[in-house]
Design a protein around this motif. Structure first.
Motif, short mmCIF file in Angstrom:
data_model
loop_
_atom_site.label_atom_id
_atom_site.label_comp_id
_atom_site.label_asym_id
_atom_site.label_seq_id
_atom_site.Cartn_x
_atom_site.Cartn_y
_atom_site.Cartn_z
N GLY A 1 2.28 4.82 -1.75
CA GLY A 1 1.84 5.86 -2.67
C GLY A 1 2.50 5.70 -4.03
O GLY A 1 3.52 5.01 -4.17
N GLU B 1 0.81 -1.22 0.00
CA GLU B 1 0.00 0.00 0.00
C GLU B 1 0.85 1.28 0.00
O GLU B 1 0.61 2.20 0.78
N ILE C 1 -2.50 0.29 -3.12
CA ILE C 1 -3.61 0.92 -2.43
C ILE C 1 -4.89 0.76 -3.26
O ILE C 1 -4.84 0.80 -4.50
N ALA D 1 -8.57 4.94 -0.78
CA ALA D 1 -7.53 5.67 -0.06
C ALA D 1 -7.66 7.18 -0.30
O ALA D 1 -8.13 7.62 -1.35
N SER D 2 -7.22 7.96 0.66
CA SER D 2 -7.23 9.42 0.52
C SER D 2 -6.23 9.85 -0.56
O SER D 2 -5.33 9.08 -0.92
N SER E 1 -9.90 3.29 9.51
CA SER E 1 -9.97 2.78 8.13
C SER E 1 -11.04 1.70 8.04
O SER E 1 -12.23 2.00 8.03
N TYR F 1 1.56 9.73 -1.75
CA TYR F 1 2.85 9.72 -1.04
C TYR F 1 2.95 8.74 0.11
O TYR F 1 3.90 8.83 0.90
N ASN F 2 2.04 7.81 0.28
CA ASN F 2 2.14 6.92 1.43
C ASN F 2 3.52 6.25 1.47
O ASN F 2 4.00 5.73 0.47
N LEU G 1 -2.52 9.65 0.65
CA LEU G 1 -2.04 8.28 0.72
C LEU G 1 -1.76 7.74 -0.67
O LEU G 1 -0.75 7.07 -0.91
N MET G 2 -2.65 8.01 -1.61
CA MET G 2 -2.47 7.53 -2.98
C MET G 2 -1.24 8.17 -3.63
O MET G 2 -0.57 7.56 -4.46
N ASN H 1 6.67 9.64 4.54
CA ASN H 1 6.86 10.24 5.88
C ASN H 1 6.94 11.76 5.87
O ASN H 1 7.74 12.36 6.59
#
Length: 507
Positions: A176, A174, A204, A208-209, A309, A215-216, A212-213, A219
């Motif tokens: 990004g 998952e 993902i 997903a937000s 989630s 840059y998950n 998240l899509m 950090n």
């Protein structure tokens, strides 16, 4: 009449028969043969569909002060084998070397493939990106940087390669879309040195937000790495169906060996399925077909609540069958189960099983739950037809076109997506069930995977679904472990329960 004339007459009669003239039965191939692109796991064979357990069983643990025995036992593995599991993912996930070795030995014994997990691989690339202030493709790194990454990458799993079950690695989960470059680089490194091993990366889902899509896994360093101004980040932020953009870019950049994602459809508080379920399948199938990448899909095989989630409820037999068979109808050639056995020693995937807030196929004592037999029934059907699906190429889906049946359906295919016909097949019809059919090129022959896509109003009713042909044909069907032959201008699948599916081959 001389021998040449006799031979010519016989040949002429054969051609008339085989091409369907005069109402005769159409036989033979109707499509050019295509090379199947299923990913095969050597440990289980090239005609067996991979059915994966995520994650490997735990050793002895203490949960909420109570001690539980190791689940890395013959009892658990033999029941998994009977269930249909043949690929174990997440070996090494816990960081416990004793557990990792014990799981590999069990996989060796039961003929499973095994995928090794380790978090350090992605972080090695990530540290390089942070140092450079940008995402640097592996090919553009200097030799010392390349050697550093390769040493860490290979040394982390090569110690396990003496096990005959070793099938590859689980690289990321998952991430990004900005991680696609690293995923592609890692996949190419593994394939170059070990072409028969898998670098598995799970994507993902569409729920997903946006961050998240995008840059998950980064950090909060997306600004420093110049990612926020990238074209792909902007597209994902602005397009209405951003997951299609995510998948397309992922396929082009990562060049994965398989495409996998997870998004669990059966949520607490509703009997219906999440509204994006079918569109995700459409997207996955379309891009996998375009890029000739095998499609694997995660299946919800339990109940849990992950704060912030997932809020997943226990799926029924029909719902297990629905998710699995819908995936197969859209060309999936691998199934991944979340979860088969509890994970960790606290939280929503383990201690919550003690309070009844979570349930999986096995409990913390290594005993099967009442989810085992329903899932086994579905997988028994998959095992009876997987050889054909693994040797086939997905070409699209058909559906029953009745507006009334569509209005009552739990979920339908997007307008304009379904095929109107497929080779000899002109339509699907039913009195009371919305149905979908995956359409396949099986070595030049027509194959259909016909599913009762159950409705809200008649969730428990079995139905009849008729496949109509443009002429008299002959073929066979595989349903509920039984094979039967048919001849005619149509064929009716009888007594098919919601979520169940039957395979039809016109030969």
């Amino acid at each position: 009449m001389n021998s040449k004339k006799i031979l010519a007459a016989v040949l002429s009669a054969f051609v008339l028969f085989s091409t369907g003239c005069g109402g005769k039965i159409k036989t033979g191939k109707v499509m050019e043969e295509e090379q199947p692109y299923a990913y095969t796991v050597s440990q289980v064979g090239d005609t067996v569909m991979p059915i994966m357990s995520y994650i490997a069983p735990m050793g002895e643990v203490t949960v909420d002060g109570q001690k539980f025995p190791s689940s890395i036992t013959d009892g658990v593995y033999s029941k998994m084998n009977e269930l249909g599991i043949n690929l174990m993912d997440g070996v090494g996930f816990y960081g416990n070397e004793e557990w990792a070795q014990a799981n590999l030995e069990m996989c060796d014994k039961y003929g499973f493939g095994a995928l090794i997990s380790a978090g350090a691989w992605w972080s090695t690339f990530y540290q390089r990106y942070v140092a450079d202030g940008k995402i640097t493709p592996f090919a553009e790194m200097i030799e010392t940087q390349q050697n550093y990454i390769k040493n860490i990458f290979f040394n982390s799993f090569e110690k396990y390669m003496s096990h005959k079950s070793f099938a590859g690695i689980n690289y990321t989960d998952e991430m990004g879309i900005a991680a696609a470059q690293s995923i592609g680089d890692a996949t190419r490194l593994l394939k170059e040195k070990y072409p028969d091993k898998l670098c598995l990366n799970n994507c993902i889902g569409s729920g997903a937000s946006i961050p998240l899509m995008q840059y998950n896994g980064f950090n909060g360093n997306e600004n420093g790495l110049e990612l926020t101004t990238s074209e792909i980040a902007q597209k994902i932020a602005t397009e209405s169906w951003r997951w299609g953009t995510y998948v397309d870019h992922y396929m082009k950049t990562a060049e994965p060996q398989v495409f996998s994602y997870d998004d669990y459809p059966w949520r607490k508080g509703t009997s219906k399925i999440v509204p994006r379920f079918m569109r995700e399948l459409e997207t996955a199938a379309t891009y996998c077909s375009q890029y000739k990448v095998p499609f694997w899909n995660f299946i919800q095989t339990g109940m849990w609540h992950a704060p912030g989630s997932d809020n997943c409820r226990t799926p029924s037999y029909s719902e297990l069958a629905y998710q699995i068979n819908a995936s197969l109808a859209f060309g999936a050639q691998g199934l991944e189960c979340f979860l088969i056995s509890p994970v960790g020693d606290s939280g929503e995937y383990s201690s919550a099983t003690l309070t009844g807030e979570a349930k999986f196929i096995f409990d913390l004592n290594g005993n099967t739950t009442d989810l085992y037999e329903p899932l086994k029934k579905v997988f028994d059907n998959v095992k009876s037809i997987d050889e054909i699906l693994m040797k086939s190429v997905w070409k699209g889906v058909m559906e029953t076109e009745s507006l009334e049946l569509k209005m009552n359906a739990i979920q339908t295919i997007s307008e304009g997506y379904a095929l109107k016909d497929f080779n000899q097949v002109t339509s699907l019809t039913s009195d009371n069930a919305y149905a979908v059919a995956g359409c396949f090129n099986y070595g030049g022959y027509t194959a259909l995977y016909v599913m009762n896509a159950n409705t809200d109003k008649i969730m428990s009713d079995n139905s009849e679904i008729t496949v109509n042909f443009n002429q008299k044909v002959k073929g066979y069907t595989l349903f509920d472990g039984k094979k039967s032959e048919f001849t005619g201008g149509s064929f009716t699948i009888k007594n098919i329960a919601p979520g169940e599916a039957a395979l039809i081959v016109i030969d």
